[in-house]
Design a protein around this motif. Structure first.
Motif, short mmCIF file in Angstrom:
data_model
loop_
_atom_site.label_atom_id
_atom_site.label_comp_id
_atom_site.label_asym_id
_atom_site.label_seq_id
_atom_site.Cartn_x
_atom_site.Cartn_y
_atom_site.Cartn_z
N LYS A 41 -97.35 56.37 70.06
CA LYS A 41 -96.00 56.01 70.52
C LYS A 41 -95.07 55.77 69.33
O LYS A 41 -93.92 56.23 69.33
N ALA A 42 -95.57 55.07 68.32
CA ALA A 42 -94.74 54.78 67.14
C ALA A 42 -94.31 56.05 66.43
O ALA A 42 -93.22 56.11 65.84
N ALA A 43 -95.16 57.09 66.51
CA ALA A 43 -94.85 58.36 65.84
C ALA A 43 -94.17 59.36 66.78
O ALA A 43 -93.85 60.47 66.36
N PHE A 64 -105.24 61.96 64.15
CA PHE A 64 -104.40 63.10 64.52
C PHE A 64 -102.92 62.78 64.30
O PHE A 64 -102.15 63.66 63.87
N VAL A 65 -102.52 61.56 64.58
CA VAL A 65 -101.12 61.17 64.35
C VAL A 65 -100.79 61.28 62.86
O VAL A 65 -99.73 61.80 62.47
N GLN A 66 -101.70 60.81 62.01
CA GLN A 66 -101.49 60.88 60.56
C GLN A 66 -101.43 62.33 60.08
O GLN A 66 -100.72 62.65 59.12
N ARG A 67 -102.17 63.21 60.74
CA ARG A 67 -102.16 64.63 60.37
C ARG A 67 -100.91 65.35 60.86
O ARG A 67 -100.69 66.51 60.50
N ILE A 116 -103.32 57.60 84.52
CA ILE A 116 -101.93 57.39 84.12
C ILE A 116 -101.70 55.90 83.92
O ILE A 116 -101.99 55.09 84.80
N GLY A 117 -101.17 55.54 82.78
CA GLY A 117 -100.88 54.15 82.47
C GLY A 117 -100.52 54.03 81.01
O GLY A 117 -100.71 54.97 80.23
N GLY A 118 -100.00 52.88 80.63
CA GLY A 118 -99.56 52.73 79.26
C GLY A 118 -98.48 53.75 78.94
O GLY A 118 -97.51 53.89 79.68
N THR A 119 -98.68 54.50 77.88
CA THR A 119 -97.70 55.53 77.49
C THR A 119 -98.23 56.94 77.75
O THR A 119 -97.71 57.91 77.20
#
Length: 313
Positions: free
Chosen positions: A102-104, A76-79, A115-118
């Motif tokens: 997160k990087a995108a 989904f991030v790539q799309r 809830i945790g991480g990003t």
């Protein structure tokens, strides 16, 4: 021919433009089991809310696999999706997907994943949903007997429900517990198989007997085994309140469930996503829960009258 070629190029350009416009407002949904009733209600709520605000939803069924869930989030991030909804997989098991998002700069929200991480927001948390049903079961067992608990530890929701179960059962040392983990897919079959094995060592007349599913479907599988053996001495409990569970309560085969309004949870989360994106780094992660409703044989008819949509999905 030139006119035809120009027409085809124009049509292709228009299609590309429309597709780009759709991707500009795309929300990717990664489901642990898209066909399971409660998951399906959540997705329907998300789709209806997305349509209302002019966004689109795309769903990938990860079929219970955290590896597939991570790959789906990355896809989904790539799309170019603007947000991703993780359904049930705990945030701790989707680290690769969260890193990619997160990087995108793509926010990830969870339904029951915690809830945790990003993670930006969550709802549908498992523990609060299970408490009223477990309390009902323990009250009806009057402090003694045996329980078959059908669990599933890959999903955060069932994992949290099992923790609550363990905490609440500690006060009842005269209740023995047998635990079996079911699979996704395969939860109906596993529920029946584990029930058959458990019933063999718990004959009728032994005492207070109960089967608890960390969600409705394994418990419904167990009901099949009970009916096949003509065992009406075992009380059955689930969580989520799907249509099959409500019908089983109405027909006297199930003794309690907690209805989870997953349609509203899905709609609420989608409507929250534009606010998360707009707030950017100022957004504060939090949970937005929708309370569960306990449904029993005594309340099921009134509940269905008040919530006809629950029996239709």
């Amino acid at each position: 021919m030139k006119g035809l070629a120009f027409g085809l190029m124009a049509a292709l350009a228009l299609t590309t433009t429309l597709a780009s416009a759709q991707e500009d407002k795309l929300i990717g949904v990664v489901s642990i089991s898209a066909t399971e009733a409660n998951n399906a209600r959540y997705i329907k709520g998300a789709e209806d809310a997305a349509r209302e605000i002019g966004w689109t939803i795309s769903v990938i069924d990860a079929a219970g696999s955290a590896d597939q869930a991570n790959a789906a989030i990355q896809n989904f991030v790539q799309r170019g999706a603007k947000a991703v909804v993780d359904m049930v997989f705990p945030y701790s098991s989707i680290g690769a997907g969260l890193d990619s998002a997160k990087a995108a700069g793509v926010p990830v929200v969870t339904w029951g994943g915690g809830i945790g991480g990003t993670v930006a927001a969550t709802n549908g948390s498992g523990a609060p949903m299970a408490e009223p049903v477990i309390k009902l079961m323990l009250d009806q067992m009057a402090g003694k007997g045996a329980i078959l608990a059908l669990t599933y530890r890959t999903g955060e929701v069932c994992r949290n429900r099992e923790v609550v179960f363990d905490q609440m059962i500690e006060a009842f040392p005269d209740i023995t517990v047998t635990k079996n983990q079911v699979r996704i897919p395969g939860y109906f079959e596993d529920g029946a198989q584990y029930a058959n094995a458990w019933l063999a060592s718990h004959p009728a007349g032994e005492g207070n007997l109960a089967i608890w599913g960390c969600w409705d479907d394994p418990a419904i599988g167990a009901i099949g085994a009970l009916r096949q053996q003509a065992r009406d001495d075992v009380k059955v409990y689930g969580v989520n309140g799907n249509a099959q569970a409500l019908e089983n309560i109405r027909n006297g085969h199930m003794h309690g469930t907690a209805w989870q309004d997953s349609y509203t949870e899905g709609a609420n989360m989608v409507k929250l996503i534009p606010k998360i994106i707009e707030a950017g780094v100022d957004w504060q992660p939090h949970a937005e829960e929708v309370p569960a409703v306990l449904v029993t044989p005594e309340t099921v008819n009134a509940f269905i009258e008040a919530h006809p949509e629950a029996i239709g999905n």
